[in-house]
Design a protein around this motif. Sequence first.
Motif, PDB file in Angstrom:
ATOM      1  N   HIS A 108       0.842  -1.200   0.000  1.00  0.00           N
ATOM      2  CA  HIS A 108       0.000   0.000   0.000  1.00  0.00           C
ATOM      3  C   HIS A 108       0.879   1.252   0.000  1.00  0.00           C
ATOM      4  O   HIS A 108       1.757   1.392   0.855  1.00  0.00           O
ATOM      5  N   ILE A 109       0.627   2.121  -0.947  1.00  0.00           N
ATOM      6  CA  ILE A 109       1.366   3.392  -1.012  1.00  0.00           C
ATOM      7  C   ILE A 109       0.378   4.526  -0.772  1.00  0.00           C
ATOM      8  O   ILE A 109      -0.681   4.578  -1.420  1.00  0.00           O
ATOM      9  N   ILE A 110       0.703   5.382   0.170  1.00  0.00           N
ATOM     10  CA  ILE A 110      -0.160   6.558   0.387  1.00  0.00           C
ATOM     11  C   ILE A 110       0.363   7.652  -0.530  1.00  0.00           C
ATOM     12  O   ILE A 110       1.343   8.326  -0.246  1.00  0.00           O
ATOM     13  N   GLN A 111      -0.301   7.747  -1.664  1.00  0.00           N
ATOM     14  CA  GLN A 111       0.176   8.592  -2.754  1.00  0.00           C
ATOM     15  C   GLN A 111      -0.174  10.053  -2.534  1.00  0.00           C
ATOM     16  O   GLN A 111       0.633  10.939  -2.819  1.00  0.00           O
ATOM     17  N   ALA A 112      -1.376  10.308  -2.050  1.00  0.00           N
ATOM     18  CA  ALA A 112      -1.830  11.707  -1.958  1.00  0.00           C
ATOM     19  C   ALA A 112      -2.872  11.869  -0.863  1.00  0.00           C
ATOM     20  O   ALA A 112      -3.600  10.931  -0.538  1.00  0.00           O
ATOM     21  N   ILE A 113      -2.894  13.074  -0.301  1.00  0.00           N
ATOM     22  CA  ILE A 113      -3.877  13.430   0.721  1.00  0.00           C
ATOM     23  C   ILE A 113      -4.682  14.608   0.189  1.00  0.00           C
ATOM     24  O   ILE A 113      -4.100  15.613  -0.254  1.00  0.00           O
ATOM     25  N   GLY A 114      -6.008  14.504   0.265  1.00  0.00           N
ATOM     26  CA  GLY A 114      -6.868  15.619  -0.142  1.00  0.00           C
ATOM     27  C   GLY A 114      -7.656  16.120   1.049  1.00  0.00           C
ATOM     28  O   GLY A 114      -8.270  15.329   1.770  1.00  0.00           O
ATOM     29  N   SER A 115      -7.605  17.438   1.265  1.00  0.00           N
ATOM     30  CA  SER A 115      -8.291  18.018   2.420  1.00  0.00           C
ATOM     31  C   SER A 115      -9.004  19.292   1.996  1.00  0.00           C
ATOM     32  O   SER A 115      -8.722  19.851   0.934  1.00  0.00           O
ATOM     33  N   SER A 116      -9.906  19.747   2.860  1.00  0.00           N
ATOM     34  CA  SER A 116     -10.586  21.015   2.577  1.00  0.00           C
ATOM     35  C   SER A 116      -9.598  22.181   2.615  1.00  0.00           C
ATOM     36  O   SER A 116      -9.893  23.245   2.082  1.00  0.00           O
ATOM     37  N   SER A 117      -8.450  21.972   3.246  1.00  0.00           N
ATOM     38  CA  SER A 117      -7.442  23.037   3.217  1.00  0.00           C
ATOM     39  C   SER A 117      -6.048  22.425   3.136  1.00  0.00           C
ATOM     40  O   SER A 117      -5.779  21.365   3.711  1.00  0.00           O
ATOM     41  N   LEU A 118      -5.179  23.125   2.409  1.00  0.00           N
ATOM     42  CA  LEU A 118      -3.804  22.661   2.225  1.00  0.00           C
ATOM     43  C   LEU A 118      -3.092  22.555   3.579  1.00  0.00           C
ATOM     44  O   LEU A 118      -2.345  21.604   3.833  1.00  0.00           O
ATOM     45  N   GLU A 119      -3.358  23.531   4.452  1.00  0.00           N
ATOM     46  CA  GLU A 119      -2.696  23.545   5.765  1.00  0.00           C
ATOM     47  C   GLU A 119      -3.081  22.295   6.564  1.00  0.00           C
ATOM     48  O   GLU A 119      -2.247  21.654   7.188  1.00  0.00           O
ATOM     49  N   LYS A 120      -4.388  21.961   6.552  1.00  0.00           N
ATOM     50  CA  LYS A 120      -4.835  20.763   7.277  1.00  0.00           C
ATOM     51  C   LYS A 120      -4.163  19.513   6.703  1.00  0.00           C
ATOM     52  O   LYS A 120      -3.729  18.629   7.441  1.00  0.00           O
ATOM     53  N   GLY A 121      -4.083  19.467   5.390  1.00  0.00           N
ATOM     54  CA  GLY A 121      -3.469  18.309   4.734  1.00  0.00           C
ATOM     55  C   GLY A 121      -2.009  18.166   5.141  1.00  0.00           C
ATOM     56  O   GLY A 121      -1.539  17.055   5.450  1.00  0.00           O
ATOM     57  N   LYS A 122      -1.297  19.287   5.154  1.00  0.00           N
ATOM     58  CA  LYS A 122       0.133  19.230   5.514  1.00  0.00           C
ATOM     59  C   LYS A 122       0.303  18.837   6.982  1.00  0.00           C
ATOM     60  O   LYS A 122       1.187  18.053   7.336  1.00  0.00           O
ATOM     61  N   ALA A 123      -0.564  19.380   7.842  1.00  0.00           N
ATOM     62  CA  ALA A 123      -0.488  19.044   9.273  1.00  0.00           C
ATOM     63  C   ALA A 123      -0.774  17.557   9.483  1.00  0.00           C
ATOM     64  O   ALA A 123      -0.154  16.899  10.332  1.00  0.00           O
ATOM     65  N   PHE A 124      -1.694  16.998   8.691  1.00  0.00           N
ATOM     66  CA  PHE A 124      -2.039  15.570   8.773  1.00  0.00           C
ATOM     67  C   PHE A 124      -0.817  14.716   8.439  1.00  0.00           C
ATOM     68  O   PHE A 124      -0.491  13.756   9.150  1.00  0.00           O
ATOM     69  N   VAL A 125      -0.127  15.085   7.366  1.00  0.00           N
ATOM     70  CA  VAL A 125       1.063  14.315   6.969  1.00  0.00           C
ATOM     71  C   VAL A 125       2.141  14.434   8.038  1.00  0.00           C
ATOM     72  O   VAL A 125       2.764  13.436   8.433  1.00  0.00           O
ATOM     73  N   ALA A 126       2.339  15.662   8.546  1.00  0.00           N
ATOM     74  CA  ALA A 126       3.378  15.862   9.566  1.00  0.00           C
ATOM     75  C   ALA A 126       3.081  15.035  10.813  1.00  0.00           C
ATOM     76  O   ALA A 126       3.985  14.470  11.437  1.00  0.00           O
ATOM     77  N   LYS A 127       1.806  14.927  11.161  1.00  0.00           N
ATOM     78  CA  LYS A 127       1.451  14.209  12.392  1.00  0.00           C
ATOM     79  C   LYS A 127       1.397  12.686  12.215  1.00  0.00           C
ATOM     80  O   LYS A 127       1.890  11.939  13.058  1.00  0.00           O
ATOM     81  N   HIS A 128       0.805  12.247  11.119  1.00  0.00           N
ATOM     82  CA  HIS A 128       0.533  10.808  10.996  1.00  0.00           C
ATOM     83  C   HIS A 128       1.475  10.059  10.050  1.00  0.00           C
ATOM     84  O   HIS A 128       1.549   8.833  10.105  1.00  0.00           O
ATOM     85  N   LEU A 129       2.163  10.797   9.171  1.00  0.00           N
ATOM     86  CA  LEU A 129       3.035  10.128   8.201  1.00  0.00           C
ATOM     87  C   LEU A 129       4.399  10.813   8.149  1.00  0.00           C
ATOM     88  O   LEU A 129       4.930  11.077   7.051  1.00  0.00           O
ATOM     89  N   PRO A 130       5.005  11.119   9.305  1.00  0.00           N
ATOM     90  CA  PRO A 130       6.203  11.956   9.295  1.00  0.00           C
ATOM     91  C   PRO A 130       7.394  11.295   8.611  1.00  0.00           C
ATOM     92  O   PRO A 130       8.235  11.997   8.041  1.00  0.00           O
ATOM     93  N   ASN A 131       7.465   9.967   8.649  1.00  0.00           N
ATOM     94  CA  ASN A 131       8.663   9.296   8.123  1.00  0.00           C
ATOM     95  C   ASN A 131       8.406   8.558   6.810  1.00  0.00           C
ATOM     96  O   ASN A 131       9.224   7.742   6.394  1.00  0.00           O
ATOM     97  N   VAL A 132       7.280   8.828   6.185  1.00  0.00           N
ATOM     98  CA  VAL A 132       6.965   8.120   4.943  1.00  0.00           C
ATOM     99  C   VAL A 132       7.731   8.771   3.788  1.00  0.00           C
ATOM    100  O   VAL A 132       7.715   9.985   3.612  1.00  0.00           O
ATOM    101  N   SER A 133       8.434   7.931   3.024  1.00  0.00           N
ATOM    102  CA  SER A 133       9.230   8.441   1.919  1.00  0.00           C
ATOM    103  C   SER A 133       8.948   7.613   0.662  1.00  0.00           C
ATOM    104  O   SER A 133       9.022   6.381   0.719  1.00  0.00           O
ATOM    105  N   PRO A 134       8.642   8.236  -0.475  1.00  0.00           N
ATOM    106  CA  PRO A 134       8.445   9.670  -0.635  1.00  0.00           C
ATOM    107  C   PRO A 134       7.173  10.138   0.085  1.00  0.00           C
ATOM    108  O   PRO A 134       6.224   9.364   0.210  1.00  0.00           O
ATOM    109  N   ALA A 135       7.176  11.385   0.520  1.00  0.00           N
ATOM    110  CA  ALA A 135       6.008  11.931   1.222  1.00  0.00           C
ATOM    111  C   ALA A 135       4.831  12.026   0.260  1.00  0.00           C
ATOM    112  O   ALA A 135       5.022  12.277  -0.942  1.00  0.00           O
ATOM    113  N   PRO A 136       3.613  11.807   0.754  1.00  0.00           N
ATOM    114  CA  PRO A 136       2.445  11.928  -0.129  1.00  0.00           C
ATOM    115  C   PRO A 136       2.287  13.357  -0.654  1.00  0.00           C
ATOM    116  O   PRO A 136       2.669  14.306   0.028  1.00  0.00           O
TER     117      PRO A 136
END
Length: 361
Positions: A38-66
Amino acid sequence: MPSDEKPTLRWGIVATGLISSWFVADLIIDREDAQANHIIQAIGSSSLEKGKAFVAKHLPNVSPAPTVYGSYDEIYTDPNVDAVYIGTPHAFHKKNCLDAISHGKSILCEKTFTLNAVEAKEVFEAAKAKGVFVMEAMWTRFFPLVKTIQKLVHEDNAIGHVLRVICDFAMDQHLDSKGQESRLKNLSLGASSLLDIGIYSLTWGIIGLEQPLGDTLKEAQEKPRMLATSTLSEGVDVATSMILHYSDGRQAIATSHSGVGVRTPSNFCRIEGSEGSIVVDGGAASVPNSFVLQKRGIEDQKFEFKRPGKGLYWEADAVALDIAAGRKENGTMPWAETIRVMELLDETRRQGGVVFPQDPQ
Ligand SMILES: NC(=O)c1ccc[n+]([C@@H]2O[C@H](COP(=O)([O-])OP(=O)(O)OC[C@H]3O[C@@H](n4cnc5c(N)ncnc54)[C@H](OP(=O)(O)O)[C@@H]3O)[C@@H](O)[C@H]2O)c1
């Protein structure tokens, strides 16, 4: 199976709420029993800031980052996304699914699949016309524990003729402190203890009393007669009790409660047959951990199961295998079954007086 023989699925995640955080955290767990990459390719959110905060919190070490998008539409149009996971409140599932289908994306959509059966049928008709894979994320049905119980009860007759099931899912959702922005409080977002947690109690009635659908698609199962009542607070059912009554006399009592101070004990479900019982244990009806087989004259037998993380990867593996095989629906949770469950929920709401503004008039 070596990992290069497993199918690889690139996921686009729609919404960054609680369940999306559980889903992505589960997908990145390294598991021996994984059936897919499973590859987490992309995150879609109602706001870019929320999406980035989600990745920072839940997927901090995933490479390449979604890739992070400040909209859902960009997930649907991203050519690197194979399948979309929809984690919005129920009221948006129909639109999210139809949008994803129009761009030819495969879909795993959270429960309840839609607000009512009419909406579910509309989504499946669109999926059929476009030829895309769609599945309701009723994750508990994919637990090895559930498959083991189904085999014991329905193939091995381990408890004789199955007669009845009693299942409860109650937890204090602190509704008094929530406002209309909450999906648990706002009827137009699908607020309902039945749709939120009662669907699991209902599902255990089905698991315990019915032959499993298996990997070969079959006709929809019998629709049991439903007797139901709900306790409403500002139109939201905080408590619902259902009786499922099958034509041969099998019965299930399935209950849910989201009110102050309630909590189901860990032995949340009991499946009773003519020669014994199965008592299922876990943190809640959605996440069973173990069960005890009780048979007269024989020592009780406990079955325990490893479940790192939450257990959402089993349904994700099933989606990846289906898509790799070119299937459009899943044998454990086929479209007809989602529609049947939605119809049972519709009937429960009709008897309990629970109405969403989006319901057909
Ligand atoms: N499988 C399970 O055990 C389980 C557990 C919990 C929930 N669920 C299901 O998952 C779905 C979401 O539940 P949740 O608990 O994750 O909800 P949540 O924490 O409130 O998150 C929902 C997300 O949907 C997006 N959204 C878009 N429009 C919204 C609106 N008007 N109001 C609120 N959110 C909106 C938001 O993400 P963005 O702002 O990033 O777009 C929000 O973070 C429900 O259908 C629920 O039944 C399943």
